[in-house]
Write a protein that holds these residues in place. Structure first.
Motif, PDB file in Angstrom:
ATOM      1  N   VAL A 145       0.752  -1.099  -0.001  1.00  0.00           N
ATOM      2  CA  VAL A 145       0.024  -0.085   0.015  1.00  0.00           C
ATOM      3  C   VAL A 145       0.776   1.140   0.051  1.00  0.00           C
ATOM      4  O   VAL A 145       1.812   1.305   0.864  1.00  0.00           O
ATOM      5  CB  VAL A 145      -0.790  -0.038   1.330  1.00  0.00           C
ATOM      6  N   TRP A 146       0.704   2.115  -0.951  1.00  0.00           N
ATOM      7  CA  TRP A 146       1.434   3.259  -1.149  1.00  0.00           C
ATOM      8  C   TRP A 146       0.524   4.408  -0.911  1.00  0.00           C
ATOM      9  O   TRP A 146      -0.387   4.759  -1.356  1.00  0.00           O
ATOM     10  CB  TRP A 146       2.279   3.370  -2.425  1.00  0.00           C
ATOM     11  N   THR A 147       1.005   5.342  -0.245  1.00  0.00           N
ATOM     12  CA  THR A 147       0.468   6.881  -0.034  1.00  0.00           C
ATOM     13  C   THR A 147       1.283   7.722   0.702  1.00  0.00           C
ATOM     14  O   THR A 147       2.566   7.518   0.943  1.00  0.00           O
ATOM     15  CB  THR A 147      -0.885   6.757   0.827  1.00  0.00           C
ATOM     16  N   GLU A 148       0.874   8.797   1.035  1.00  0.00           N
ATOM     17  CA  GLU A 148       1.621   9.977   1.985  1.00  0.00           C
ATOM     18  C   GLU A 148       1.663   9.457   3.289  1.00  0.00           C
ATOM     19  O   GLU A 148       0.418   8.554   3.716  1.00  0.00           O
ATOM     20  CB  GLU A 148       0.871  11.123   1.897  1.00  0.00           C
ATOM     21  N   LYS A 149       2.586   9.454   4.211  1.00  0.00           N
ATOM     22  CA  LYS A 149       2.613   8.862   5.368  1.00  0.00           C
ATOM     23  C   LYS A 149       1.492   9.223   6.144  1.00  0.00           C
ATOM     24  O   LYS A 149       1.316   8.390   7.073  1.00  0.00           O
ATOM     25  CB  LYS A 149       4.072   9.076   6.072  1.00  0.00           C
ATOM     26  N   GLU A 150       1.110  10.464   6.011  1.00  0.00           N
ATOM     27  CA  GLU A 150      -0.136  10.971   7.154  1.00  0.00           C
ATOM     28  C   GLU A 150      -1.418   9.960   6.894  1.00  0.00           C
ATOM     29  O   GLU A 150      -2.296   9.775   7.533  1.00  0.00           O
ATOM     30  CB  GLU A 150      -0.592  12.058   6.637  1.00  0.00           C
ATOM     31  N   LEU A 151      -1.522   9.127   5.686  1.00  0.00           N
ATOM     32  CA  LEU A 151      -2.782   8.400   5.513  1.00  0.00           C
ATOM     33  C   LEU A 151      -2.499   6.977   5.582  1.00  0.00           C
ATOM     34  O   LEU A 151      -3.195   6.018   5.427  1.00  0.00           O
ATOM     35  CB  LEU A 151      -3.203   8.528   4.031  1.00  0.00           C
ATOM     36  N   LEU A 152      -1.044   6.578   5.798  1.00  0.00           N
ATOM     37  CA  LEU A 152      -0.580   5.078   5.713  1.00  0.00           C
ATOM     38  C   LEU A 152      -1.318   4.127   6.858  1.00  0.00           C
ATOM     39  O   LEU A 152      -1.690   3.048   6.147  1.00  0.00           O
ATOM     40  CB  LEU A 152       0.834   5.046   5.775  1.00  0.00           C
ATOM     41  N   GLU A 153      -1.223   4.414   7.824  1.00  0.00           N
ATOM     42  CA  GLU A 153      -1.898   3.653   8.997  1.00  0.00           C
ATOM     43  C   GLU A 153      -3.412   3.355   8.709  1.00  0.00           C
ATOM     44  O   GLU A 153      -3.811   2.332   8.491  1.00  0.00           O
ATOM     45  CB  GLU A 153      -1.849   4.351  10.245  1.00  0.00           C
ATOM     46  N   ALA A 154      -4.142   4.459   8.280  1.00  0.00           N
ATOM     47  CA  ALA A 154      -5.442   3.960   7.860  1.00  0.00           C
ATOM     48  C   ALA A 154      -5.775   3.321   6.848  1.00  0.00           C
ATOM     49  O   ALA A 154      -6.318   2.416   6.483  1.00  0.00           O
ATOM     50  CB  ALA A 154      -6.194   5.567   7.739  1.00  0.00           C
ATOM     51  N   SER A 155      -4.701   3.673   5.772  1.00  0.00           N
ATOM     52  CA  SER A 155      -4.982   2.881   4.309  1.00  0.00           C
ATOM     53  C   SER A 155      -4.614   1.331   4.721  1.00  0.00           C
ATOM     54  O   SER A 155      -5.013   0.458   4.077  1.00  0.00           O
ATOM     55  CB  SER A 155      -3.856   3.451   3.337  1.00  0.00           C
ATOM     56  N   VAL A 156      -3.699   1.187   5.529  1.00  0.00           N
ATOM     57  CA  VAL A 156      -3.162  -0.315   5.648  1.00  0.00           C
ATOM     58  C   VAL A 156      -4.160  -1.215   6.402  1.00  0.00           C
ATOM     59  O   VAL A 156      -4.441  -2.123   6.046  1.00  0.00           O
ATOM     60  CB  VAL A 156      -1.801  -0.226   6.712  1.00  0.00           C
TER      61      VAL A 156
END
Length: 607
Positions: A217-228
């Protein structure tokens, strides 16, 4: 079958491979490209090649190393400008040549959105992403911008070294840029032939985390936890899809969660699905969009509609497969419930276009029609309804899955028309021809409005939604105290979406009713974007002035066209909100994706 959306004559020659060198310039908002296209002649003594371009500056053309004469033809209002290359020698049937073209994009390329640092979650670095479907690849490189031509590609992309580049291909290493030590070159290879609309790139301050053996899962670090958390079940869905229709051929299935201005729910770019952050509901309730994009790995990416007039072949089959995966994850009742919800979505789309609008045909005529303006849920839901109806007619889910699996094997790596599909259906079910002959094919394919037949649905999960919506529609003002938070106690988020969809198909509710609904259900606070979107539309249609700011907030905080366009349209149709809707759009249009901005401007009658 000629593609009315392209200048590039795919009956004369085809592109087999593209070798790309791209340089991303954030200061000038352009991509400089050197494209080497390996093309094969399909006729003898071909003296000219025509490629699609739009808003491109062409700097130089050579063929097999020899400089070639070229000119740009007459510009078309949405198709762009044909690039006409005179070959230095005639091309014969079966012969392959390499055409090298140096070009530069325009800062207003409709495929690219350049975001300033303040438009990103991190606020420090700029960001760039592409969206080539349907006909926007021609604004990045000259190409045969038609789904009827498939090719492999290799790309080296130079970007500022503090940023990460990803593409719809497998990562093939990275090196320092030998020409500029402040930059880095990322390399990518796509060994499975794809159409131009599946070329995709993103450049930004991205971080990745693995959520499975084939998925990062790739994204900006601010959204990483929620996206994972949200997309943790991706591998499970991939395995279900393989159980249904056979092996996954693309090796990686990575996900990229984009900034909010991304105009779609998801885009099935091979090896790297693009996803809207509006799916981050916090409870995985909207993750079935991932089942949809995974399904495209077979229906769309592996077997592809030959022209955009046959788009239902991509989308109808993908929705069918997505719902089969839903059935494996959540049970057959849930698949049936989602199918019924799709019928309501189709009714909504037909109501928006008008029941006699030819764009509600399953196979519309797109001659002189901008594909972006024709886009709707019709090919998705009318296409699905046909397949679901055929499933019931021909012997049930297991029997129909046998057909789908076979269809995908026979047409893998190829492109198809509706005619090809229908011929194959008849040959596969040769023992059931008399059943197929009773289908009103003309009513399904070439007639606007709702389909001639409605499939049958299991109503188990829908009945509670129907009963509650009926209570609200029939309630008099003196009955409103009978509603309470308890009404929703046993109703899932999917059923809440269905409840609001049903209410949107009715006459607008009185303001008193939506006010009471807010008191007891508190929909204003819901994080689920599908619920929020329908709820705000319901309130605007009821002419409840208090929600105007909330609707404008949702229309501007994200740019997913499925939400943004209907919200702006409803606000425009509400006299008390019209001026504010137009002024909000004018204030925000510079931050919108170019395609979204163009279509919302039309909806609001703004130049």
């Amino acid at each position: 079958m000629a593609d009315p959306s392209s200048f590039a004559s795919a009956d004369q020659f085809i592109t087999r491979h593209i070798n790309l060198k791209l340089c991303v310039d954030f200061d000038c908002r352009v991509i400089r490209a050197s494209s080497s296209l390996t093309v094969r002649g399909l006729h003898d003594s071909l003296s000219q090649l025509i490629f699609d371009t739009k808003d491109l500056t062409i700097k130089k053309v050579s063929v097999n190393g020899q400089e070639a004469k070229y000119s740009l033809g007459t510009s078309h209002k949405f198709k762009g400008t044909p690039l006409e290359i005179t070959l230095p020698f005639p091309l014969t049937r079966g012969q392959e040549i390499v055409v090298d073209i140096s070009s530069e994009t325009s800062p207003k390329s409709s495929a690219l959105q350049w975001l300033k640092p303040e438009q990103t979650a991190g606020k420090i670095h700029p960001y760039l992403f592409s969206q080539c479907q349907a006909t926007h690849c021609r604004t990045i490189i000259p190409c045969q911008d038609t789904p009827s031509v498939k090719f492999t590609y290799y790309c080296q992309i130079s970007v500022p070294k503090e940023l990460v580049a990803l593409m719809s291909a497998l990562h093939d290493g990275e090196i320092s840029d030998p020409d500029d030590n402040s930059r880095k070159i990322y390399r990518f290879k796509q060994n499975v032939p794809i159409p131009s609309y599946l070329i995709a790139l993103v450049v930004g301050a991205l971080e990745g985390r693995s959520v499975g053996p084939r998925t990062t899962v790739w994204t900006e670090k601010e959204l990483l936890e929620a996206s994972v958390y949200e997309f943790a079940e991706t591998e499970k869905m991939l395995k279900y899809a393989e159980d249904l229709v056979g092996p996954y051929v693309w090796e990686r299935y990575d996900l990229l969660i984009l900034p909010p201005s991304f105009p779609y729910g998801g885009m099935e770019n091979p090896c790297l699905t693009f996803v809207t952050p509006t799916l981050l509901a916090g409870d995985r309730s909207l993750a079935s969009v991932i089942a949809h994009e995974i399904s495209h790995s077979w229906t769309g990416n592996l077997v592809t509609n030959r022209t955009w007039e046959n788009f239902w072949l991509n989308e109808g089959h993908t929705v069918y497969l997505e719902r089969r995966i839903d059935g494996l994850l959540h049970g057959e009742e849930f698949r049936q419930f989602k199918a019924l919800g799709g019928w309501k979505e189709l009714q909504n789309a037909v109501n928006t276009f008008g029941a006699s609008n030819v764009l509600t045909n399953l196979v519309p005529n797109l001659h002189e029609v901008d594909v972006d303006e024709a886009f709707s849920s019709v090919p998705y839901e009318k296409g699905f309804a046909l397949l679901f109806y055929l499933e019931q007619l021909l012997g049930g889910p297991a029997v129909f899955l046998g057909f789908l699996k076979n269809y995908l094997q026979v047409f893998a790596y190829k492109t198809v028309t509706t005619e090809d599909w229908k011929k194959f259906l008849y040959s596969y079910f040769k023992d059931k021809v008399e059943i197929l002959d009773k289908v009103d094919w003309d009513g399904w394919m070439n007639t606007p409005g709702m389909p001639p037949v409605q499939p049958k649905y299991d109503m188990t999960l829908a009945n509670a939604c129907i009963a509650l919506s009926k209570r609200w529609v029939e309630a008099k003002e003196c009955d409103l105290s009978s509603f309470s938070a308890e009404d929703l106690k046993d109703i899932s988020s999917h059923q809440r979406i269905e409840l609001l969809t049903l209410l949107l198909l009715q006459e607008p509710l009185p303001v008193s009713h939506v006010k009471r609904m807010q008191e007891v259900y508190n929909f204003n606070e819901v994080k689920n974007s599908e619920i929020r979107f329908r709820w705000l539309r319901l309130c605007i249609r009821a002419k409840w002035e208090e929600v105007i700011p909330l609707a404008l907030k949702m229309a501007t905080e994200q740019g997913r066209m499925k939400f943004t366009r209907p919200l702006y349209r409803d606000l425009y149709n509400f006299d008390k909100a019209r001026d504010e809707a137009v002024s909000t759009f004018l204030k925000n249009r510079a931050y919108m994706h170019p395609v979204t901005e163009m279509l919302v401007a039309k909806d609001l009658h703004v130049n």
